[in-house]
Design a protein around this motif. Structure first.
Motif: not given
Ligand code: FUL
Length: 452
Positions: A376-404
């Motif tokens: 499970r992943i939780a993300l929060q923006e500081n909405i006191a200053d508005g909402q900004k993110n439209e698209e993002a990519l989360l990846e993890y390091w699997d030991g040899t490469a970044w994986t989606v």
């Protein structure tokens, strides 16, 4: 300085304050409301005794007699299962009032409950104070009992009732309006502007809900499902009075909307809004309630879960059992933020005000002190200053490469992602598209309870 450079500089300087002013941000009361996350609805009226969902105003107050009504017992359950506010149906479409209003006899005053001496709204309000949760009420503009309904005199009557509720019950956290009406019989013109002015004047701390605000909007369905992409901003034009905006638009919002009007996800723990014995075996399971949490709070919305009292005036046993199990699952899942071992403190301190600024296409790496296993992943923006993110990519390091891990759209106040079980000591987030730099306020990695 050449003229071209001068013009560029000038444009740059005047665009800074303009951009900041243009971006909608929440008011203080909207921000406070958003942080409540889970709130409860209590639907109760003559319908509980007739078995209907919508009464027609001809019901006799004689049928209203919840002999074991106990506000304290019900609000205690809500408090212990994490609800931060309760909203009672002071009056539903049938016009029967749960408080002894001075403006009609169609109320608890004429019922056998407490020999006509009771005030159910007061008892709910007092219990909310006792357990330290917010108090709100729903006053249906559609009233099929009152003789003036359909004329302008009705708006005056409605405002009188509103004034009673806004002055005799202490601080009100939310006022719930809806635009429902029987358009075929009488197409009543509700004076929403007048209603809203009265609430602002008498209870400036209360947020107001209707299909389109002014403070909180409808999520577009009653299934408990906010849009995966969820903007707290929309455009409301004068012709979009309550009841006139498309549910699809409300469900997603508008990145270019000029108004900050976040969604509230209203849904019932049972098929109906009111208690019906024949639905006792159709109560949402704890797992189903947890799913609702992910599709509402986890999608930048606030959950408004309805738990209807039965004829006795108490929550039914199954509903209560499922609520406690739901809370215990959520607590187990979100007890231990595995990102705490390593991530920047600003991302795990539980505050929106401390954040890391993310620029487009600049990956931000979070290194953990040791490998963690999470889903499970939780993300929060500081909405006191508005909402900004439209698209993002989360990846993890699997030991040899970044994986989606996930490709996501909006974050807003909170975005929860259910991802496959992953073990790593490094994850990274890359903003792909945003209205302006993203103020990432929280990052959580959790391992879900096996009961989810
Ligand atoms: C609707 C009403 O018509 C339903 O009966 C229920 O109260 C729901 C929450 O709002 O507009």
């Amino acid at each position: 300085m050449n003229k071209q450079l001068y013009m560029i500089l000038l444009l740059f300087v005047i665009s800074i304050p303009l951009r900041a002013q243009d971006e909608p941000v929440p008011s203080e009361i909207q921000l406070k409301w958003q942080k409540l996350e889970t709130t409860a609805f209590i639907h109760f009226t003559v319908n509980t005794f007739t078995g209907k969902e919508w009464g027609d105003g001809t019901e006799s107050p004689e049928i209203f007699n919840p002999v074991n009504f106990d506000a304290g017992k019900m609000i205690k359950v809500l408090k212990e299962t994490g609800f931060k506010m309760a909203i009672i149906t002071a009056k539903h479409h049938d016009g029967f009032c749960l408080w002894p209003t001075a403006y009609t006899d169609h109320s608890v005053k004429s019922s056998p409950w407490k020999n006509g001496k009771g005030d159910m709204v007061k008892e709910i309000e007092q219990a909310c104070r006792e357990y330290g949760i917010g108090f709100g009420f729903y006053l249906s503009p559609w009233d099929q009992n009152h003789p003036t309904y359909g004329t302008s005199a009705y708006n005056a009557f409605y405002k009188n009732q509103l004034r009673e509720l806004l002055t005799n019950y202490g601080d009100v956290a939310e006022v719930w309006f809806d635009g429902a009406k029987d358009k075929k019989a009488i197409d009543m013109e509700y004076d929403f502007d007048g209603y809203w002015d009265l609430v602002r004047e008498l209870q400036p701390g209360a947020v107001m809900f209707s299909d389109v605000g002014p403070d909180v909007r409808w999520v577009g369905n009653e299934k408990g499902i906010a849009g995966e992409t969820m903007w707290s901003t929309i455009d409301v034009k004068p012709e979009n009075a309550p009841g006139k905006m498309s549910p699809e638009y409300l469900n997603v919002g508008d990145p270019n909307g000029k108004l900050w009007i976040p969604t509230e996800t209203d849904v019932s723990i049972r098929p109906g809004w009111f208690y019906h014995e024949e639905e006792d075996d159709k109560v949402r399971s704890a797992q189903n309630l947890v799913d609702l949490y992910y599709t509402s709070v986890g999608r930048n919305s606030v959950l408004l879960l309805n738990i209807p009292p039965n004829k006795e005036g108490l929550f039914a046993e199954q509903d209560v059992a499922n609520l406690y199990e739901y809370r215990s699952i959520l607590d187990e899942t979100f007890r231990n933020n595995l990102a705490k071992a390593g991530a920047d403190k600003t991302l795990t301190d539980g505050h929106l005000e401390s954040y890391t600024t993310l620029h487009t296409n600049k990956p931000f790496v979070v290194k953990l002190k040791k490998k963690a296993t999470f889903n499970r992943i939780a993300l929060q923006e500081n909405i006191a200053d508005g909402q900004k993110n439209e698209e993002a990519l989360l990846e993890y390091w699997d030991g040899t490469a970044w994986t989606v891990l996930s490709e996501l759209t909006t974050i807003g106040y909170k975005r929860l992602l259910r991802v496959p079980l992953t073990t790593t000591d490094k994850i990274r987030i890359t903003v792909k598209k945003s209205k302006s730099p993203v103020q990432l306020a929280e990052l959580g990695l959790y391992k879900a309870s096996s009961r989810e």
